[in-house]
Design a protein around this motif. Sequence first.
Motif, PDB file in Angstrom:
ATOM      1  N   ARG A  26      -9.030   2.189  35.217  1.00 40.38           N
ATOM      2  CA  ARG A  26      -8.338   1.494  36.310  1.00 40.38           C
ATOM      3  C   ARG A  26      -8.798   0.031  36.439  1.00 40.38           C
ATOM      4  O   ARG A  26      -7.991  -0.861  36.661  1.00 40.38           O
ATOM      5  CB  ARG A  26      -8.543   2.232  37.636  1.00 40.38           C
ATOM      6  N   ASP A  27     -10.089  -0.191  36.239  1.00 42.11           N
ATOM      7  CA  ASP A  27     -10.619  -1.554  36.366  1.00 42.11           C
ATOM      8  C   ASP A  27     -10.004  -2.525  35.361  1.00 42.11           C
ATOM      9  O   ASP A  27      -9.979  -3.722  35.573  1.00 42.11           O
ATOM     10  CB  ASP A  27     -12.140  -1.567  36.138  1.00 42.11           C
ATOM     11  N   ASN A  28      -9.571  -1.976  34.203  1.00 44.95           N
ATOM     12  CA  ASN A  28      -9.025  -2.846  33.151  1.00 44.95           C
ATOM     13  C   ASN A  28      -7.511  -2.847  33.133  1.00 44.95           C
ATOM     14  O   ASN A  28      -6.902  -3.601  32.373  1.00 44.95           O
ATOM     15  CB  ASN A  28      -9.493  -2.366  31.768  1.00 44.95           C
ATOM     16  N   ALA A  29      -6.891  -1.968  33.936  1.00 42.31           N
ATOM     17  CA  ALA A  29      -5.460  -1.724  33.801  1.00 42.31           C
ATOM     18  C   ALA A  29      -4.643  -3.006  34.006  1.00 42.31           C
ATOM     19  O   ALA A  29      -3.712  -3.298  33.257  1.00 42.31           O
ATOM     20  CB  ALA A  29      -5.015  -0.654  34.789  1.00 42.31           C
ATOM     21  N   TYR A  30      -5.031  -3.804  34.992  1.00 39.82           N
ATOM     22  CA  TYR A  30      -4.282  -5.008  35.309  1.00 39.82           C
ATOM     23  C   TYR A  30      -4.373  -5.991  34.140  1.00 39.82           C
ATOM     24  O   TYR A  30      -3.379  -6.513  33.646  1.00 39.82           O
ATOM     25  CB  TYR A  30      -4.861  -5.624  36.586  1.00 39.82           C
ATOM     26  N   TYR A  31      -5.593  -6.184  33.661  1.00 38.14           N
ATOM     27  CA  TYR A  31      -5.820  -7.113  32.560  1.00 38.14           C
ATOM     28  C   TYR A  31      -5.094  -6.659  31.285  1.00 38.14           C
ATOM     29  O   TYR A  31      -4.406  -7.432  30.628  1.00 38.14           O
ATOM     30  CB  TYR A  31      -7.327  -7.232  32.303  1.00 38.14           C
ATOM     31  N   VAL A  32      -5.255  -5.347  30.958  1.00 37.23           N
ATOM     32  CA  VAL A  32      -4.625  -4.823  29.739  1.00 37.23           C
ATOM     33  C   VAL A  32      -3.104  -4.954  29.859  1.00 37.23           C
ATOM     34  O   VAL A  32      -2.421  -5.380  28.932  1.00 37.23           O
ATOM     35  CB  VAL A  32      -5.022  -3.350  29.482  1.00 37.23           C
ATOM     36  N   GLY A  33      -2.566  -4.609  31.033  1.00 38.02           N
ATOM     37  CA  GLY A  33      -1.119  -4.697  31.250  1.00 38.02           C
ATOM     38  C   GLY A  33      -0.614  -6.118  31.022  1.00 38.02           C
ATOM     39  O   GLY A  33       0.370  -6.336  30.315  1.00 38.02           O
ATOM     40  N   LYS A  34      -1.313  -7.082  31.571  1.00 40.34           N
ATOM     41  CA  LYS A  34      -0.910  -8.488  31.438  1.00 40.34           C
ATOM     42  C   LYS A  34      -0.963  -8.935  29.983  1.00 40.34           C
ATOM     43  O   LYS A  34      -0.029  -9.539  29.458  1.00 40.34           O
ATOM     44  CB  LYS A  34      -1.871  -9.372  32.250  1.00 40.34           C
ATOM     45  N   ALA A  35      -2.088  -8.610  29.328  1.00 39.62           N
ATOM     46  CA  ALA A  35      -2.271  -9.034  27.942  1.00 39.62           C
ATOM     47  C   ALA A  35      -1.254  -8.347  27.032  1.00 39.62           C
ATOM     48  O   ALA A  35      -0.717  -8.957  26.097  1.00 39.62           O
ATOM     49  CB  ALA A  35      -3.692  -8.716  27.491  1.00 39.62           C
ATOM     50  N   LEU A  36      -0.977  -7.078  27.343  1.00 41.63           N
ATOM     51  CA  LEU A  36      -0.065  -6.323  26.489  1.00 41.63           C
ATOM     52  C   LEU A  36       1.370  -6.855  26.573  1.00 41.63           C
ATOM     53  O   LEU A  36       2.019  -7.073  25.548  1.00 41.63           O
ATOM     54  CB  LEU A  36      -0.129  -4.833  26.864  1.00 41.63           C
TER      55      LEU A  36
ATOM     56  N   VAL B 116      -6.079   5.667  34.255  1.00 40.82           N
ATOM     57  CA  VAL B 116      -4.686   5.671  34.715  1.00 40.82           C
ATOM     58  C   VAL B 116      -3.743   5.494  33.533  1.00 40.82           C
ATOM     59  O   VAL B 116      -4.124   4.991  32.476  1.00 40.82           O
ATOM     60  CB  VAL B 116      -4.412   4.521  35.730  1.00 40.82           C
ATOM     61  N   LEU B 117      -2.505   5.905  33.751  1.00 40.79           N
ATOM     62  CA  LEU B 117      -1.487   5.743  32.717  1.00 40.79           C
ATOM     63  C   LEU B 117      -0.791   4.407  32.922  1.00 40.79           C
ATOM     64  O   LEU B 117      -0.282   4.113  34.010  1.00 40.79           O
ATOM     65  CB  LEU B 117      -0.462   6.880  32.813  1.00 40.79           C
ATOM     66  N   LEU B 118      -0.797   3.598  31.872  1.00 41.46           N
ATOM     67  CA  LEU B 118      -0.123   2.307  31.917  1.00 41.46           C
ATOM     68  C   LEU B 118       1.199   2.461  31.156  1.00 41.46           C
ATOM     69  O   LEU B 118       1.199   2.691  29.949  1.00 41.46           O
ATOM     70  CB  LEU B 118      -1.011   1.249  31.248  1.00 41.46           C
ATOM     71  N   ASP B 119       2.305   2.386  31.905  1.00 41.58           N
ATOM     72  CA  ASP B 119       3.629   2.536  31.275  1.00 41.58           C
ATOM     73  C   ASP B 119       4.179   1.178  30.875  1.00 41.58           C
ATOM     74  O   ASP B 119       3.924   0.177  31.543  1.00 41.58           O
ATOM     75  CB  ASP B 119       4.611   3.149  32.277  1.00 41.58           C
ATOM     76  N   ILE B 120       4.957   1.170  29.797  1.00 43.51           N
ATOM     77  CA  ILE B 120       5.603  -0.084  29.390  1.00 43.51           C
ATOM     78  C   ILE B 120       7.116   0.124  29.422  1.00 43.51           C
ATOM     79  O   ILE B 120       7.635   1.116  28.899  1.00 43.51           O
ATOM     80  CB  ILE B 120       5.167  -0.489  27.962  1.00 43.51           C
ATOM     81  N   LYS B 121       7.807  -0.825  30.044  1.00 40.52           N
ATOM     82  CA  LYS B 121       9.270  -0.775  30.045  1.00 40.52           C
ATOM     83  C   LYS B 121       9.795  -1.993  29.304  1.00 40.52           C
ATOM     84  O   LYS B 121       9.344  -3.119  29.545  1.00 40.52           O
ATOM     85  CB  LYS B 121       9.797  -0.829  31.477  1.00 40.52           C
ATOM     86  N   ILE B 122      10.732  -1.729  28.391  1.00 47.81           N
ATOM     87  CA  ILE B 122      11.372  -2.842  27.704  1.00 47.81           C
ATOM     88  C   ILE B 122      12.854  -2.776  28.036  1.00 47.81           C
ATOM     89  O   ILE B 122      13.482  -1.720  27.883  1.00 47.81           O
ATOM     90  CB  ILE B 122      11.163  -2.759  26.176  1.00 47.81           C
ATOM     91  N   ASN B 123      13.390  -3.875  28.506  1.00 50.20           N
ATOM     92  CA  ASN B 123      14.783  -3.934  28.896  1.00 50.20           C
ATOM     93  C   ASN B 123      15.120  -2.826  29.896  1.00 50.20           C
ATOM     94  O   ASN B 123      16.150  -2.164  29.798  1.00 50.20           O
ATOM     95  CB  ASN B 123      15.673  -3.818  27.643  1.00 50.20           C
ATOM     96  N   GLY B 124      14.180  -2.557  30.786  1.00 44.17           N
ATOM     97  CA  GLY B 124      14.427  -1.573  31.836  1.00 44.17           C
ATOM     98  C   GLY B 124      14.181  -0.142  31.420  1.00 44.17           C
ATOM     99  O   GLY B 124      14.237   0.769  32.240  1.00 44.17           O
TER     100      GLY B 124
END
Length: 573
Positions: A479-489, A459-467
Motif C-alpha cells: 500500500r505504501d508504494n501503490a501511489y508511486y508505482v501507479g504513477k510510474a506505471l 493491495v491490487l493495483l488495476d490498470i485501465k486502458i481506454n476505459g
Amino acid sequence: VAPDRVRNFSIIAHIDHGKSTLADQLLIKTDTVENRDMQACLLACPSCALPWMTTQSHALQLPAVSRSLAACEGCLLVVDASQGVEAQTLANVYLALENDLEIIPVLNKIDLPGADPERVKREIEEVIGLDCSHAIMASAKQGLGIEEILEEVVRRVPPPADNRGKPLRALIFDSYYDSYKGVVVQFRVMDGELRRGDLVKFMNTGCEYDITELGVLSPKAVEVDSLYAGEVGYLAASIKQVADARVGDTVTLKKQPAAEALGGYTEAQPMVFCGLFPTDADQYPELREALLKLQLNDAALKFEPEVSSAMGFGFRCGFLGLLHMEIVQERLEREYDLDLITTAPTVVFKAVTTDGTEHIVDCPSKLPPGNRLDSISEPYVRLEVITPKEYVGSIMELAQQRRGEYVDMQYLTETRTTLVYNLPLAEVVTDFFDALKSRSRGYASMEYALTGYRENDLVLLDIKINGEMVEPLAAIVHRDNAYYVGKALVKRLKELIPRQQFKVPIQAAIGARVVASEAIPALRKDVLAKCYGGDISRKKKLLKKQAAGKKRMKSLGKVDVPQEAFMAVLQIN
Ligand code: GTP
C-alpha cells in the motif's frame, strides 16, 4: 568395482571459476592412468553436481544440489585464486558440510598474473573455517595440480560404506529426457544391488518399471549388468516424462522393497508465474504442444490454460525463478518458432477471505474482491550478499528500497563483507540481481532461500486502458508504494503504447479510487500520409516497417499494446 576402490565426489565452484575446465582435465588424466583407483573416481565425476552448479544465483536449485551432494562422500571446493569465495559457493559449501562431505580446497587459475592464492586461502579459512594447509594450487587451463587433486581425492575422500547386503535403495540425483530411451535416470546406489531386467519401484511416486538399460557414464554411457552399493550409474526404463523420475526419489526393488525411502524428496514448487499468450490466436495449439514437449524434460515447469478477456487463450505457467522463466520463453520462441506475449511475472500470494478460507493467488486478477478480503501474505526470502566493502552502503540502500529488513553484516576479510536481509520474494525476482550487479560494478554475488509467508498491507493495483480494465497489467503491491508505482506505471505505459487514431486514457486504480492517470494523444497523421501520390515502393517499405513494429503487439479492445508494456511494472522501483 569393489567399494573400497570407489570415490564419489562433486565439484563446487562459482560460475566461471573453472569447474568445467577442471572436470575435463580430471577426465583426461584418469583416462590415461592405468591405476584402478583412478578409474573408479572417474565413474562418479561426470555424473555429480556439475550440471547443477552452472546456473546463476538462484537458490531454488538447492534441493537438486543437495541431492547431488548426498550422492557423494567428498567434494572439491574450487575457488578462483584471483577472485575469492562467492555467495553461491558458500551456500553450497554449507550443504556439503551438512552432508558430512570431505571438502578438498582447490585454488584454481594460479597462472593468472592477478592470482593471490595466499589471500584466498586465508579467506577460505576465515569465512568457511576450512583448514587450507593442504589446499591444492592448480591451473585447470595449464593442467597444473591435476594429479595432486586425484591423489588427494583417493587419500582423503572415504570410499562408500559397504551396504551391498541390504535391500536396494538408489537415490535419483538427476534425470533427462532422451527421445529413444525415454527418461534417463542418474542415481547413486546407497544400499543393495541393481541389475538390468529388474522390476523396480520409485518409492515416492509409486510407479513401477522394467529396467531396459543400466550403465555408467564415464563420461560416455557404458552398459553394465549390475551396479552395487556405492556406485553411481544410470538407468532407462521407457519412462515417459522427467516428472515421473524426480530428483530425490528412491529406487527400490518391487519384489524385495526397502522399508523406508531415502530422505530429501521434495516436489519442485514453482515460485514465479506468468501468462503466455500467442500474439496470433491460431498458434494456441502449437503453444500447448511445445509446452508439453518441454515438460517431458522439465519437471519444474507447470502450466494450465488461461483465458483472459483482454488476451484471449493462453497458459498460466509456473517456474522455479526468473532465469527458468527466461529459458523456457526463449526456447518456445527459438525452437518452436512461436510469437508470444508474456505478462509480468508474479510470485504466489496467499489471501484469506472474511469467511476464513485461504486462496492461492498466482495471478493478481485472481485476488478475491476487496470487500471479502481479510488479509494477504507474500513469500519472503533470506538474502545473503557478499560484496567488496566499498559497495556496502549502496547495496544496503537497494535492499531498503526493496522493503528489505536488515538482519546481519559481517566482515569476511579486511576487504569483503557479507550482508543478510529478509526480503519479499517479489522484490528479489524482478531486477534485483541486475541492480546489485550495477551497484557493485559486478563484484557482489548473492544467494537466497525461501523462509516462509508473511502478512503485509498489500493491495491490487488495476490498470485501465481506454476505459477497459486490462487484467494482465494488474499488480499486487504494498500500500505504501501503490501511489508511486501507479504513477510510474501509467507514465511508462504512455511511453510504450504507440499513439492511436484517437486519444487513449490510461488509469491506475485501487478499487474504485483512481491513483494516477495519463492520456496518449491521438495520432495526427497516419503513416501513409507522408507519401504523397504514387511512390509505391516507399509506401510498401513504410507498411513493412509498420508491420514489423507491430509484431509483438496485442490488440486490447481498440488499442495495440506492445510486449514491453506487459513488463513495464518490472522497471519500476
Ligand atoms: P560455468 O560453466 O559458467 O559455471 O563456468 P565454470 O566454472 O565451469 O568455468 P569454466 O571451466 O567454463 O571456465 C571459465 C573460464 O575460465 C574459461 O574461459 C576458462 O578457460 C577459464 N579458466 C578455467 N581454468 C583456468 C585456469 O586455471 N587459468 C586460467 N587463466 N583460466 C582458466
